[in-house]
Design a protein around this motif. Structure first.
Motif, PDB file in Angstrom:
ATOM      1  N   ASP A   7       0.826  -1.210   0.000  1.00  0.00           N
ATOM      2  CA  ASP A   7       0.000   0.000   0.000  1.00  0.00           C
ATOM      3  C   ASP A   7       0.860   1.260   0.000  1.00  0.00           C
ATOM      4  O   ASP A   7       0.508   2.268  -0.640  1.00  0.00           O
ATOM      5  CB  ASP A   7      -0.921   0.018   1.227  1.00  0.00           C
ATOM      6  CG  ASP A   7      -2.032  -1.018   1.142  1.00  0.00           C
ATOM      7  OD1 ASP A   7      -2.266  -1.565   0.051  1.00  0.00           O
ATOM      8  OD2 ASP A   7      -2.665  -1.270   2.193  1.00  0.00           O
ATOM      9  N   TYR A  66       1.985   2.155  -3.517  1.00  0.00           N
ATOM     10  CA  TYR A  66       0.911   2.811  -4.272  1.00  0.00           C
ATOM     11  C   TYR A  66       0.674   4.238  -3.792  1.00  0.00           C
ATOM     12  O   TYR A  66       0.376   5.131  -4.588  1.00  0.00           O
ATOM     13  CB  TYR A  66      -0.386   2.008  -4.153  1.00  0.00           C
ATOM     14  CG  TYR A  66      -0.460   0.827  -5.081  1.00  0.00           C
ATOM     15  CD1 TYR A  66      -0.955   0.953  -6.372  1.00  0.00           C
ATOM     16  CD2 TYR A  66      -0.028  -0.441  -4.663  1.00  0.00           C
ATOM     17  CE1 TYR A  66      -1.032  -0.136  -7.233  1.00  0.00           C
ATOM     18  CE2 TYR A  66      -0.096  -1.533  -5.512  1.00  0.00           C
ATOM     19  CZ  TYR A  66      -0.588  -1.374  -6.800  1.00  0.00           C
ATOM     20  OH  TYR A  66      -0.658  -2.454  -7.654  1.00  0.00           O
ATOM     21  N   LYS A  97       7.604   5.104  -8.800  1.00  0.00           N
ATOM     22  CA  LYS A  97       6.921   3.907  -8.304  1.00  0.00           C
ATOM     23  C   LYS A  97       6.312   3.075  -9.434  1.00  0.00           C
ATOM     24  O   LYS A  97       6.003   1.891  -9.250  1.00  0.00           O
ATOM     25  CB  LYS A  97       5.821   4.298  -7.326  1.00  0.00           C
ATOM     26  CG  LYS A  97       4.638   5.028  -7.968  1.00  0.00           C
ATOM     27  CD  LYS A  97       3.609   5.459  -6.933  1.00  0.00           C
ATOM     28  CE  LYS A  97       2.393   6.138  -7.584  1.00  0.00           C
ATOM     29  NZ  LYS A  97       1.410   6.579  -6.577  1.00  0.00           N
ATOM     30  N   ILE A  99       5.266  -0.943  -9.363  1.00  0.00           N
ATOM     31  CA  ILE A  99       3.858  -1.305  -9.448  1.00  0.00           C
ATOM     32  C   ILE A  99       3.606  -2.218 -10.643  1.00  0.00           C
ATOM     33  O   ILE A  99       2.872  -3.213 -10.549  1.00  0.00           O
ATOM     34  CB  ILE A  99       2.975  -0.041  -9.516  1.00  0.00           C
ATOM     35  CG1 ILE A  99       2.995   0.682  -8.156  1.00  0.00           C
ATOM     36  CG2 ILE A  99       1.550  -0.381  -9.917  1.00  0.00           C
ATOM     37  CD1 ILE A  99       2.293   2.024  -8.159  1.00  0.00           C
ATOM     38  N   GLU A 150       2.022  -5.904 -10.316  1.00  0.00           N
ATOM     39  CA  GLU A 150       0.747  -6.222 -10.965  1.00  0.00           C
ATOM     40  C   GLU A 150       0.903  -7.251 -12.079  1.00  0.00           C
ATOM     41  O   GLU A 150       0.039  -8.122 -12.252  1.00  0.00           O
ATOM     42  CB  GLU A 150       0.110  -4.943 -11.503  1.00  0.00           C
ATOM     43  CG  GLU A 150      -0.345  -3.996 -10.403  1.00  0.00           C
ATOM     44  CD  GLU A 150      -1.060  -2.767 -10.931  1.00  0.00           C
ATOM     45  OE1 GLU A 150      -1.019  -2.531 -12.165  1.00  0.00           O
ATOM     46  OE2 GLU A 150      -1.653  -2.035 -10.118  1.00  0.00           O
TER      47      GLU A 150
END
Length: 293
Positions: free
Chosen positions: A247, A250, A257, A261, A265
């Motif tokens: 978290d 994000y 970032k 990410i 993902e």
């Protein structure tokens, strides 16, 4: 399940590390193992011995690792001991390779994929363990934190293959043949076995979110980090500490970032957290308690 507590500091220093551990208000009993990744030679993002030294010594801990399944400088005990020395960990505390001589099977309760997990046999010599993880990306898992360090990290060399193949093969050549989500679920099942073997009350978890490369410390040539360091997270709940670390990536205002990410993902990395929560290993709901305020 009620919310877990996750403690956080931006102070990535020996003092900061001791602060977040102290906030847990836990006393790891008996002979304490401190599970880290020694890092592949050539890599440079693994946790610094200077960073972890004070806490490891405060715990009178032994730094522990297991051998890798892939070729490199940690796949045999002799090579791994050279890495321990070269990376400076032997100057910090006693060190141990849990599967140096043999491994052992420990049961997995209600596993969908695994019925047993294969860990370094010397795990039985320890009463408690600090899972001290470098949080970062990973080529297969999407990211590596507490759950990966406790599953793949504590697994013996052949146990790593067992998890990667979701208990379908002992062959290294089959390492990447399992359905990907099954591999992620197998990591969570391996976590369950370690937690039950040691006793949940005898485990604590710290994620150091620095040098946030998209690549793992098992990579001898990791990509340079593209985002700034975040801080240190600590919890008695491995699910919560990994969820909080994800978290925070994000929530970061750092445009760098995006690379991390994308790595998380594209590998569905959060599924390990989902699977661990489904097994009752912890809660994805947490209260983040800053120690900087």
């Amino acid at each position: 399940m009620e919310k877990s507590k996750v403690y956080f500091t931006r102070d990535i220093s020996p003092a900061g590390l001791k602060k977040v551990y102290g906030a847990l208000n836990v006393c790891l009993k008996g002979k304490v193992a401190v599970k880290i990744s020694t890092g592949e030679p050539g890599g440079h993002n693994f946790l610094s011995p200077d960073l972890i030294k004070d806490l490891v010594q405060e715990l009178n801990g032994t730094i522990v690792e297991c051998n890798t399944a892939y070729e490199g400088r940690r796949n045999t005990s002799s090579a791994h001991w050279e890495t321990f020395k070269a990376h400076g960990f032997q100057e910090v505390a006693p060190c141990d390779i849990l599967d140096e001589e043999e491994d052992m099977a420990i049961p997995v309760k209600n596993g969908r994929h695994l019925k047993e997990n294969f860990v370094g046999a010397r795990l039985k010599n320890y009463d408690s363990m600090l899972i001290l993880s470098h949080f970062k990306g990973h080529a297969m898992g999407g990211f590596g934190g507490a759950l990966k360090n406790m599953s793949i990290g504590v697994a013996s060399s052949r146990g790593k293959i067992w998890i990667h193949t979701s208990a379908t093969s002992w062959k290294f050549d089959d390492l990447f043949t399992a359905d990907h989500d099954s591999f992620l679920e197998s990591m969570a099942e391996a976590d369950q076995s370690v937690m039950e073997f040691l006793g949940r009350e005898n485990l604590a978890y710290i994620n150091v979110a620095n040098k946030l490369s998209v690549d793992c410390d098992c990579d001898a040539h990791p990509h340079d980090p593209e985002m700034a360091d975040i801080g240190i997270f600590a919890s008695l709940d491995p699910v919560a500490v990994d969820q909080a670390s994800v978290d925070a990536v994000y929530a970061s205002s750092d445009p760098g970032k995006a690379a991390l990410i994308e790595r998380m993902e594209s590998r569905n990395g959060i599924h390990t957290v989902e699977a661990a929560a489904a097994l009752g290993l912890g809660s994805r709901e947490y209260d983040l308690i800053s120690l900087d305020e």
